[in-house]
Design a protein around this motif. Structure first.
Motif, PDB file in Angstrom:
ATOM      1  N   ASN A 267       0.825  -1.209   0.000  1.00  0.00           N
ATOM      2  CA  ASN A 267       0.000   0.000   0.000  1.00  0.00           C
ATOM      3  C   ASN A 267       0.862   1.263   0.000  1.00  0.00           C
ATOM      4  N   THR A 268       2.019   1.204   0.652  1.00  0.00           N
ATOM      5  CA  THR A 268       2.932   2.344   0.677  1.00  0.00           C
ATOM      6  C   THR A 268       3.519   2.598  -0.711  1.00  0.00           C
ATOM      7  N   ILE A 269       3.868   1.523  -1.425  1.00  0.00           N
ATOM      8  CA  ILE A 269       4.347   1.659  -2.805  1.00  0.00           C
ATOM      9  C   ILE A 269       3.292   2.360  -3.659  1.00  0.00           C
ATOM     10  N   ALA A 270       2.050   1.889  -3.553  1.00  0.00           N
ATOM     11  CA  ALA A 270       0.958   2.465  -4.344  1.00  0.00           C
ATOM     12  C   ALA A 270       0.762   3.946  -4.019  1.00  0.00           C
ATOM     13  N   ALA A 271       0.841   4.298  -2.741  1.00  0.00           N
ATOM     14  CA  ALA A 271       0.666   5.698  -2.338  1.00  0.00           C
ATOM     15  C   ALA A 271       1.805   6.566  -2.858  1.00  0.00           C
ATOM     16  N   ALA A 272       3.026   6.068  -2.768  1.00  0.00           N
ATOM     17  CA  ALA A 272       4.187   6.846  -3.208  1.00  0.00           C
ATOM     18  C   ALA A 272       4.128   7.137  -4.707  1.00  0.00           C
ATOM     19  N   LEU A 273       3.634   6.183  -5.482  1.00  0.00           N
ATOM     20  CA  LEU A 273       3.538   6.363  -6.929  1.00  0.00           C
ATOM     21  C   LEU A 273       2.334   7.196  -7.347  1.00  0.00           C
ATOM     22  N   SER A 274       1.291   7.172  -6.540  1.00  0.00           N
ATOM     23  CA  SER A 274       0.027   7.809  -6.942  1.00  0.00           C
ATOM     24  C   SER A 274       0.119   9.323  -7.000  1.00  0.00           C
ATOM     25  N   GLY A 275       0.827   9.925  -6.037  1.00  0.00           N
ATOM     26  CA  GLY A 275       0.894  11.384  -5.986  1.00  0.00           C
ATOM     27  C   GLY A 275      -0.351  12.022  -5.422  1.00  0.00           C
ATOM     28  N   LYS A 276      -1.295  11.219  -4.946  1.00  0.00           N
ATOM     29  CA  LYS A 276      -2.552  11.771  -4.437  1.00  0.00           C
ATOM     30  C   LYS A 276      -2.723  11.465  -2.963  1.00  0.00           C
ATOM     31  N   ARG A 277      -3.073  10.227  -2.647  1.00  0.00           N
ATOM     32  CA  ARG A 277      -3.286   9.854  -1.253  1.00  0.00           C
ATOM     33  C   ARG A 277      -3.148   8.350  -1.112  1.00  0.00           C
ATOM     34  N   TRP A 278      -3.083   7.917   0.138  1.00  0.00           N
ATOM     35  CA  TRP A 278      -2.991   6.494   0.451  1.00  0.00           C
ATOM     36  C   TRP A 278      -4.346   5.827   0.249  1.00  0.00           C
ATOM     37  N   ARG A 279      -4.314   4.616  -0.297  1.00  0.00           N
ATOM     38  CA  ARG A 279      -5.522   3.796  -0.408  1.00  0.00           C
ATOM     39  C   ARG A 279      -5.158   2.370  -0.020  1.00  0.00           C
ATOM     40  N   GLU A 280      -6.125   1.643   0.509  1.00  0.00           N
ATOM     41  CA  GLU A 280      -5.870   0.272   0.938  1.00  0.00           C
ATOM     42  C   GLU A 280      -6.173  -0.697  -0.200  1.00  0.00           C
ATOM     43  N   TYR A 281      -5.136  -1.194  -0.832  1.00  0.00           N
ATOM     44  CA  TYR A 281      -5.275  -2.206  -1.877  1.00  0.00           C
ATOM     45  C   TYR A 281      -5.069  -3.602  -1.295  1.00  0.00           C
TER      46      TYR A 281
ATOM     47  N   GLN B 160      -2.024 -13.008  -4.613  1.00  0.00           N
ATOM     48  CA  GLN B 160      -2.691 -11.816  -5.112  1.00  0.00           C
ATOM     49  C   GLN B 160      -1.741 -11.038  -6.010  1.00  0.00           C
ATOM     50  N   ARG B 161      -2.238 -10.631  -7.166  1.00  0.00           N
ATOM     51  CA  ARG B 161      -1.434  -9.817  -8.079  1.00  0.00           C
ATOM     52  C   ARG B 161      -2.033  -8.417  -8.160  1.00  0.00           C
ATOM     53  N   PHE B 162      -1.210  -7.423  -7.867  1.00  0.00           N
ATOM     54  CA  PHE B 162      -1.612  -6.024  -7.959  1.00  0.00           C
ATOM     55  C   PHE B 162      -0.974  -5.458  -9.226  1.00  0.00           C
ATOM     56  N   SER B 163      -1.776  -5.426 -10.293  1.00  0.00           N
ATOM     57  CA  SER B 163      -1.268  -5.074 -11.618  1.00  0.00           C
ATOM     58  C   SER B 163      -0.752  -3.641 -11.647  1.00  0.00           C
ATOM     59  N   ARG B 164       0.423  -3.492 -12.274  1.00  0.00           N
ATOM     60  CA  ARG B 164       1.054  -2.181 -12.492  1.00  0.00           C
ATOM     61  C   ARG B 164       1.115  -1.361 -11.214  1.00  0.00           C
ATOM     62  N   CYS B 165       1.456  -2.014 -10.126  1.00  0.00           N
ATOM     63  CA  CYS B 165       1.611  -1.328  -8.824  1.00  0.00           C
ATOM     64  C   CYS B 165       0.360  -0.536  -8.445  1.00  0.00           C
ATOM     65  N   CYS B 166      -0.811  -1.060  -8.845  1.00  0.00           N
ATOM     66  CA  CYS B 166      -2.105  -0.438  -8.518  1.00  0.00           C
ATOM     67  C   CYS B 166      -2.290   0.910  -9.213  1.00  0.00           C
ATOM     68  N   GLN B 167      -1.565   1.155 -10.313  1.00  0.00           N
ATOM     69  CA  GLN B 167      -1.630   2.455 -10.994  1.00  0.00           C
ATOM     70  C   GLN B 167      -2.245   2.351 -12.385  1.00  0.00           C
TER      71      GLN B 167
ATOM     72  N   GLU C  49      -5.944  11.611   3.247  1.00  0.00           N
ATOM     73  CA  GLU C  49      -6.173  12.940   2.687  1.00  0.00           C
ATOM     74  C   GLU C  49      -5.043  13.393   1.773  1.00  0.00           C
ATOM     75  N   ASP C  50      -3.828  12.966   2.060  1.00  0.00           N
ATOM     76  CA  ASP C  50      -2.676  13.418   1.281  1.00  0.00           C
ATOM     77  C   ASP C  50      -1.549  12.405   1.432  1.00  0.00           C
ATOM     78  N   VAL C  51      -0.525  12.525   0.567  1.00  0.00           N
ATOM     79  CA  VAL C  51       0.653  11.677   0.690  1.00  0.00           C
ATOM     80  C   VAL C  51       1.702  12.379   1.547  1.00  0.00           C
ATOM     81  N   ILE C  52       2.694  11.626   1.995  1.00  0.00           N
ATOM     82  CA  ILE C  52       3.705  12.156   2.895  1.00  0.00           C
ATOM     83  C   ILE C  52       5.069  11.951   2.243  1.00  0.00           C
ATOM     84  N   PRO C  53       5.676  13.018   1.712  1.00  0.00           N
ATOM     85  CA  PRO C  53       6.950  12.871   0.993  1.00  0.00           C
ATOM     86  C   PRO C  53       8.048  12.222   1.829  1.00  0.00           C
ATOM     87  N   GLU C  54       8.054  12.452   3.140  1.00  0.00           N
ATOM     88  CA  GLU C  54       9.077  11.851   3.994  1.00  0.00           C
ATOM     89  C   GLU C  54       9.044  10.329   3.937  1.00  0.00           C
ATOM     90  N   LEU C  55       7.861   9.762   3.728  1.00  0.00           N
ATOM     91  CA  LEU C  55       7.725   8.312   3.583  1.00  0.00           C
ATOM     92  C   LEU C  55       7.937   7.876   2.139  1.00  0.00           C
TER      93      LEU C  55
END
Length: 357
Positions: free
Chosen positions: A60-74, A91-98, A269-275
């Motif tokens: 989920n952290t990978i997906a959030a970091a790539l999304s540029g929007k917010r965290w979501r639970e995949y 479980q396969r999460f295609s294209r890093c959930c993007q 609500e938002d992503v956290i660049p430090e993470l």
């Protein structure tokens, strides 16, 4: 007036400067990832670890970091009403959930593949189950329970025979990278790590019947900048983890995941660049296609055929060492074989001498 000029006149607080620098690094990493992925068939990145290590949180952290929007639970995480959120099927999460992210349109981001947990108590052949999985014999929605039940009924040779049959999707699910996730708060799962290394890198384990070698990376959760402020003594855990996996520092991520302990509900609500930035810089290493899978075309069926030929030439005690049932030829049959060969040799020699005479 440019932003830089404004900063010269009105110096920004340090935390704002730090955030701007993090956002710059994040943008640079994402651009590099886009270039690395290109349009080639996507890599399959296996994420493996024990319960509680933060494996699903890392996905989920990978997906959030790539999304540029917010965290979501995949990937399901945590305890629900006292029940563990444990992965039971592949479980396969295609294209890093993007898949719906326009930023990555037309780009082959890797697939993240979450594998069910494997017991470390020796009740199942963990190394062979992992090898079967790494060769793409288990796909999305498949469970390990079927394979384990088959092993219980038919033994290790029956298990190998079952999965030696070629399937149309095995190349689709072949693993290209392995990320082993462990927690700095738990003891390292040494048995599972050993099974992963032996299954993924057979050349290193000295088993020449297997050739396909998959690169391994490590993620140590609860060990990122946030946790290090509270516990600076993580060097021993870091060193032990790298030694167990046989990796160098550039293949290791000390990670803080998006989770309740770190950000509460802010992540929705938002992503956290430090993470995000440490994760993205790590993914640049993982997604780099200059790092290849050795003997990538090898199939699980070929390894078993090679193993059968190899075993025919081994002494019986060596077969036992390789986990295969030894077939001991009775002494009287051995003497019979020698007698037959000797008689045939004498007959041939008699025939040749008679003709010559």
């Amino acid at each position: 007036m440019s932003d830089d000029r404004v900063e010269d006149l009105l110096p920004l607080p340090d935390y704002i400067k730090e955030r701007k620098e993090l956002l710059r690094r994040k943008k640079s990493c994402i651009q590099e990832i886009i270039q690395l992925c290109g349009t080639e068939p996507p890599l399959n990145v296996c994420v493996i670890g024990t319960y509680g290590a933060g494996k699903s949180s890392f996905i989920n952290t990978i997906a959030a970091a790539l999304s540029g929007k917010r965290w979501r639970e995949y990937a399901g995480i945590g305890d629900y009403g006292g029940k563990r959120g444990v992965t039971t099927y592949v479980q396969r999460f295609s294209r890093c959930c993007q898949e719906k992210n326009a930023r990555f349109a037309g780009k082959s981001l890797p697939n993240l593949i979450d594998i069910p947990g494997i017991q470390e108590d020796g009740s199942v052949p963990a190394e062979e189950l992992l090898r079967i999985f790494f060769f793409g014999k288990l796909g999305h929605g498949d469970g390990l329970k079927e394979a384990i039940d088959y092993y219980s009924e038919h033994g290790i040779e029956g298990l190998k025979d079952k999965y030696s049959q070629n399937t149309k999707d095995e190349n689709v699910y072949k693993i290209s990278r392995i990320i082993f996730v462990a927690s700095a708060r738990q003891n390292l799962p040494e048995n599972l790590i050993k099974s992963v290394v032996n299954a993924a890198q057979p050349i290193g384990s000295g088993r020449d019947r297997y050739k396909r070698t998959v690169p391994i990376f490590g993620v140590l959760t609860h060990a990122g900048p946030v946790e290090r402020k509270a516990d600076g003594d993580l060097e021993n855990a870091e060193k032990q983890f790298m030694q167990s996996l046989g990796i160098s520092r550039h293949r290791l991520l000390l990670c803080s995941n998006y989770c309740d302990d770190i950000d509460g509900t802010y992540r929705t609500e938002d992503v956290i660049p430090e993470l995000d930035v440490p994760v993205l810089e790590f993914l640049v290493q993982v997604f780099d296609r200059s790092l290849s899978v050795l003997h990538d075309d090898e199939t699980y069926k070929e390894t078993q055929q090679r193993a059968s030929c190899h075993d025919m030439l081994l002494p019986s005690d060596t077969k036992e060492q390789h986990g295969r049932a030894a077939t001991v030829t009775p002494w009287y049959l051995t003497r019979t074989y020698i007698t037959v060969i000797a008689v045939l040799f004498l007959a041939i020699m008699y025939t040749l001498l008679t003709k010559k005479g």
